[in-house]
Design a protein around this motif. Sequence first.
Motif, PDB file in Angstrom:
ATOM      1  N   LEU A  46      48.809 -20.937 -17.524  1.00 35.91           N
ATOM      2  CA  LEU A  46      47.467 -21.514 -17.445  1.00 35.91           C
ATOM      3  C   LEU A  46      47.035 -21.957 -18.832  1.00 35.91           C
ATOM      4  O   LEU A  46      47.300 -21.277 -19.820  1.00 35.91           O
ATOM      5  N   ARG A  47      46.402 -23.112 -18.876  1.00 34.89           N
ATOM      6  CA  ARG A  47      45.870 -23.641 -20.133  1.00 34.89           C
ATOM      7  C   ARG A  47      44.435 -24.082 -19.905  1.00 34.89           C
ATOM      8  O   ARG A  47      44.102 -24.627 -18.853  1.00 34.89           O
ATOM      9  N   GLU A  48      43.596 -23.858 -20.922  1.00 32.36           N
ATOM     10  CA  GLU A  48      42.202 -24.297 -20.850  1.00 32.36           C
ATOM     11  C   GLU A  48      41.841 -25.002 -22.148  1.00 32.36           C
ATOM     12  O   GLU A  48      42.147 -24.519 -23.238  1.00 32.36           O
ATOM     13  N   ARG A  49      41.181 -26.134 -22.012  1.00 28.28           N
ATOM     14  CA  ARG A  49      40.715 -26.828 -23.220  1.00 28.28           C
ATOM     15  C   ARG A  49      39.354 -26.283 -23.609  1.00 28.28           C
ATOM     16  O   ARG A  49      38.400 -26.336 -22.825  1.00 28.28           O
ATOM     17  N   ASP A  50      39.266 -25.739 -24.806  1.00 27.02           N
ATOM     18  CA  ASP A  50      38.036 -25.119 -25.292  1.00 27.02           C
ATOM     19  C   ASP A  50      37.721 -25.693 -26.665  1.00 27.02           C
ATOM     20  O   ASP A  50      38.495 -25.507 -27.619  1.00 27.02           O
ATOM     21  N   HIS A  51      36.609 -26.411 -26.765  1.00 27.64           N
ATOM     22  CA  HIS A  51      36.227 -27.068 -28.018  1.00 27.64           C
ATOM     23  C   HIS A  51      37.356 -27.959 -28.546  1.00 27.64           C
ATOM     24  O   HIS A  51      37.639 -28.006 -29.748  1.00 27.64           O
ATOM     25  N   GLY A  52      38.008 -28.654 -27.627  1.00 26.50           N
ATOM     26  CA  GLY A  52      39.047 -29.607 -27.994  1.00 26.50           C
ATOM     27  C   GLY A  52      40.411 -29.015 -28.226  1.00 26.50           C
ATOM     28  O   GLY A  52      41.374 -29.757 -28.467  1.00 26.50           O
ATOM     29  N   ILE A  53      40.549 -27.692 -28.157  1.00 26.31           N
ATOM     30  CA  ILE A  53      41.831 -27.034 -28.418  1.00 26.31           C
ATOM     31  C   ILE A  53      42.326 -26.370 -27.138  1.00 26.31           C
ATOM     32  O   ILE A  53      41.563 -25.679 -26.448  1.00 26.31           O
ATOM     33  N   TRP A  54      43.586 -26.573 -26.830  1.00 26.02           N
ATOM     34  CA  TRP A  54      44.154 -25.989 -25.617  1.00 26.02           C
ATOM     35  C   TRP A  54      44.536 -24.528 -25.870  1.00 26.02           C
ATOM     36  O   TRP A  54      45.337 -24.231 -26.744  1.00 26.02           O
ATOM     37  N   GLN A  55      43.908 -23.641 -25.093  1.00 21.54           N
ATOM     38  CA  GLN A  55      44.215 -22.214 -25.160  1.00 21.54           C
ATOM     39  C   GLN A  55      45.193 -21.883 -24.033  1.00 21.54           C
ATOM     40  O   GLN A  55      44.941 -22.218 -22.874  1.00 21.54           O
ATOM     41  N   GLU A  56      46.307 -21.238 -24.369  1.00 20.64           N
ATOM     42  CA  GLU A  56      47.360 -20.989 -23.381  1.00 20.64           C
ATOM     43  C   GLU A  56      47.454 -19.515 -22.998  1.00 20.64           C
ATOM     44  O   GLU A  56      47.191 -18.627 -23.822  1.00 20.64           O
ATOM     45  N   TYR A  57      47.811 -19.297 -21.733  1.00 17.94           N
ATOM     46  CA  TYR A  57      48.044 -17.951 -21.209  1.00 17.94           C
ATOM     47  C   TYR A  57      49.414 -17.956 -20.526  1.00 17.94           C
ATOM     48  O   TYR A  57      49.656 -18.759 -19.621  1.00 17.94           O
ATOM     49  N   THR A  58      50.294 -17.079 -20.977  1.00 20.60           N
ATOM     50  CA  THR A  58      51.596 -16.954 -20.335  1.00 20.60           C
ATOM     51  C   THR A  58      51.446 -16.130 -19.059  1.00 20.60           C
ATOM     52  O   THR A  58      50.396 -15.527 -18.795  1.00 20.60           O
ATOM     53  N   TRP A  59      52.536 -16.076 -18.273  1.00 20.15           N
ATOM     54  CA  TRP A  59      52.482 -15.274 -17.046  1.00 20.15           C
ATOM     55  C   TRP A  59      52.268 -13.793 -17.369  1.00 20.15           C
ATOM     56  O   TRP A  59      51.552 -13.090 -16.642  1.00 20.15           O
ATOM     57  N   ALA A  60      52.855 -13.336 -18.450  1.00 18.30           N
ATOM     58  CA  ALA A  60      52.655 -11.930 -18.832  1.00 18.30           C
ATOM     59  C   ALA A  60      51.197 -11.668 -19.196  1.00 18.30           C
ATOM     60  O   ALA A  60      50.610 -10.655 -18.792  1.00 18.30           O
ATOM     61  N   GLU A  61      50.579 -12.609 -19.947  1.00 17.46           N
ATOM     62  CA  GLU A  61      49.171 -12.455 -20.311  1.00 17.46           C
ATOM     63  C   GLU A  61      48.264 -12.581 -19.093  1.00 17.46           C
ATOM     64  O   GLU A  61      47.249 -11.878 -18.979  1.00 17.46           O
ATOM     65  N   TYR A  62      48.619 -13.474 -18.189  1.00 17.63           N
ATOM     66  CA  TYR A  62      47.870 -13.660 -16.944  1.00 17.63           C
ATOM     67  C   TYR A  62      47.785 -12.326 -16.199  1.00 17.63           C
ATOM     68  O   TYR A  62      46.691 -11.858 -15.829  1.00 17.63           O
ATOM     69  N   LEU A  63      48.928 -11.696 -15.986  1.00 18.57           N
ATOM     70  CA  LEU A  63      48.960 -10.426 -15.256  1.00 18.57           C
ATOM     71  C   LEU A  63      48.191  -9.341 -16.011  1.00 18.57           C
ATOM     72  O   LEU A  63      47.418  -8.583 -15.395  1.00 18.57           O
ATOM     73  N   ASP A  64      48.384  -9.267 -17.325  1.00 16.00           N
ATOM     74  CA  ASP A  64      47.688  -8.231 -18.103  1.00 16.00           C
ATOM     75  C   ASP A  64      46.176  -8.368 -17.970  1.00 16.00           C
ATOM     76  O   ASP A  64      45.459  -7.367 -17.825  1.00 16.00           O
ATOM     77  N   ARG A  65      45.677  -9.584 -18.000  1.00 16.36           N
ATOM     78  CA  ARG A  65      44.231  -9.790 -17.895  1.00 16.36           C
ATOM     79  C   ARG A  65      43.725  -9.445 -16.499  1.00 16.36           C
ATOM     80  O   ARG A  65      42.651  -8.857 -16.349  1.00 16.36           O
ATOM     81  N   VAL A  66      44.476  -9.828 -15.481  1.00 22.27           N
ATOM     82  CA  VAL A  66      44.065  -9.501 -14.115  1.00 22.27           C
ATOM     83  C   VAL A  66      43.973  -7.987 -13.934  1.00 22.27           C
ATOM     84  O   VAL A  66      42.987  -7.461 -13.385  1.00 22.27           O
ATOM     85  N   LEU A  67      44.975  -7.267 -14.409  1.00 20.65           N
ATOM     86  CA  LEU A  67      44.979  -5.809 -14.223  1.00 20.65           C
ATOM     87  C   LEU A  67      43.911  -5.127 -15.078  1.00 20.65           C
ATOM     88  O   LEU A  67      43.290  -4.156 -14.642  1.00 20.65           O
TER      89      LEU A  67
END
Length: 673
Positions: A46-67
Amino acid sequence: MSAERQAAADAGGAAPEARHANWQADDTLLNHLARNAREVPDRVALRERDHGIWQEYTWAEYLDRVLAVAAGLEQYGLKPEDTVLVVGDNRPALYFAMLSAVALRAVPSPAYPDATPQEIGEQMKREGIRFALAEDQEQVDKLLEIRAGYPELELIVYDDPRGLKGKEPAGVVGFETIAAAGRTRLQAEPKLRDDLLGRSSVHDVAVLLHSSGTTGAPKGIPIKHGHILFAVRNAAQAEYFREGEVHMAYLPMAWVGDFTFSVGAAILLRFSVNIPETQETALNDLREIAPTLYFSSPRAWSNMLTRIQVGIDESTPFKRWLYNRFMPFAVELERRRLQGRAPGAGERLWRALGEFLVYGPIKDQLGLRRVGRPYTAGEAIGEEVFLFFRALGLDLRQFYGQTENCALAAAQGPGSVKLHTVGKPFPGVEVRLSDNGEVLVKGDNVFDGYFQRPDATAETLVDGWLHTGDAGYLEDDGQLVVLGRVSEVVYTAAGERFIPTFIENRIKFSHFIRDICILGEGRAHLAAIVCVDIDAVGHWAEEQGVPYTSYADLSQQDAVYDLVEGVLRRTNETLPEGLQIRRFINLHKPFDPDDGEVTRTRKLRRNVIDDHYRPIIDALYSADDQIEYKATFTYETGETGELTRQLHLRDVTPGQAAQTAHANRAETHRAAQ
């Protein structure tokens, strides 16, 4: 789910395990998310553009945040069977939190971000909501207003800290505070991580979506893990989705298409989901994202075409010459190709040159050069729009579905595109017609029943078949044609049968028409209330030298009436004489969801329109050529005001083809005498 909800969802049928005997208990979104984190931990999810900069989340980070958020929400009191409101534009935190609720066997219930406090409050009361997830201060303010009359709302969790951090009212907590509490729990309880992953079942509800509410309060539509995963697998089997797609998540989170694409398919097939900075920057961000999969509504495709045409009109003479030389050729070539006529060698060479000079640069400018699977659905798409984008070299295809079947029931295949069909059923999905021509759908992607509405469930689900409410027919090759809503079949005073939406969709093929309401039930003839498209008609007016100051002023210009009459006249030439539109009026404003005239997905609420515009409707069936209409409006303070508008009414004169046909009929009648 609570006993009451389960009983409602399963009204009149067997237990879920018996109804879906082929589902595996551990086939859940959470387990597939964990699989991705295990097998491709460093791949961008997952990627989100925030203030013009793309912030990335890997699958490992995705799962860690959900949990982490799941552990935190549980600490703050979220329990199994709780329903959780989700409101805001697409944001990673909201996606994470929705899945966190699912991990706790709670149920996320998204609302449209532009929904009013009254609409959201009614949803919360119907569903007994105690917890809410909000994007920013704007949404938090709405919820605080609701909480003043709904004290059952215990906790509001926000994502964007601007205007809130350090000044939170009681019962309002930041997303990061929840996540921090959850991370502390996970470190202190080593077994909690696996416990959270194993709680949900394929038979649990993954999201509670809602019907459009065109005829009453929206109905809750529980979609289970099994429903969404079955739907995605069917689509993948038909090569509708492929693993590793690059996708842009910009559609409302409350719409089934977003959950299907951005959550279900994204997790199962490991998409890279990209979130634009704002809705206003979505088209600009699209170019940077360069997706491989792109879905948009017919109206959005039409707006994109208008944007291209405006850009060409404002470009250099040489670019306009190239466009006018190559685009009509490509459109006609595509029209013939859909009719089964293969291009010759010279045409293929000219097409290749056009790809280099015109078609490729346009796709690149739009951000669609890499799109291999562009789709449209929700309503009929105009022939001009459909042919244009296919002429650019995009394999634009239509698909068909409702929230009740995860939006995936039928789709056009790569080599079987027709202008008037929505394609063949997906593998694993059955489609047939009832005796009265209603489209029926069956498959494991079909939901099990409405939330707390056993009466509506019994009407909609009969012997496992979903009664879609759509009228249609199947062609000899198995492709489905959808005509409109069965409930909207009405008759003129002369007994002519028609479906207003079918005629409306044909008229909205024109990008000059934003909305239209066809009238005529029990009347001598058909009439129309028209809302022009301010962008398309405004640009046209500038090109024609037609001055205007506002939407209301533009809509009443004689030249605009001529323009709309031309659209209606062309549509009349495709309709039986008894169903041709005889009179119309250009409304002084667009239909507005805040006024209840259309739903958040822009479906007409005809009963509201009948009530709001009764004087206009009566005038359309009179001999008057204008009406002084008093429009009521509401200030932000809640106070109301009145504004008087002078609106014109006009007859639709027959086109040349209709005049010729009428003369021929008259001549035949005289000869018979």
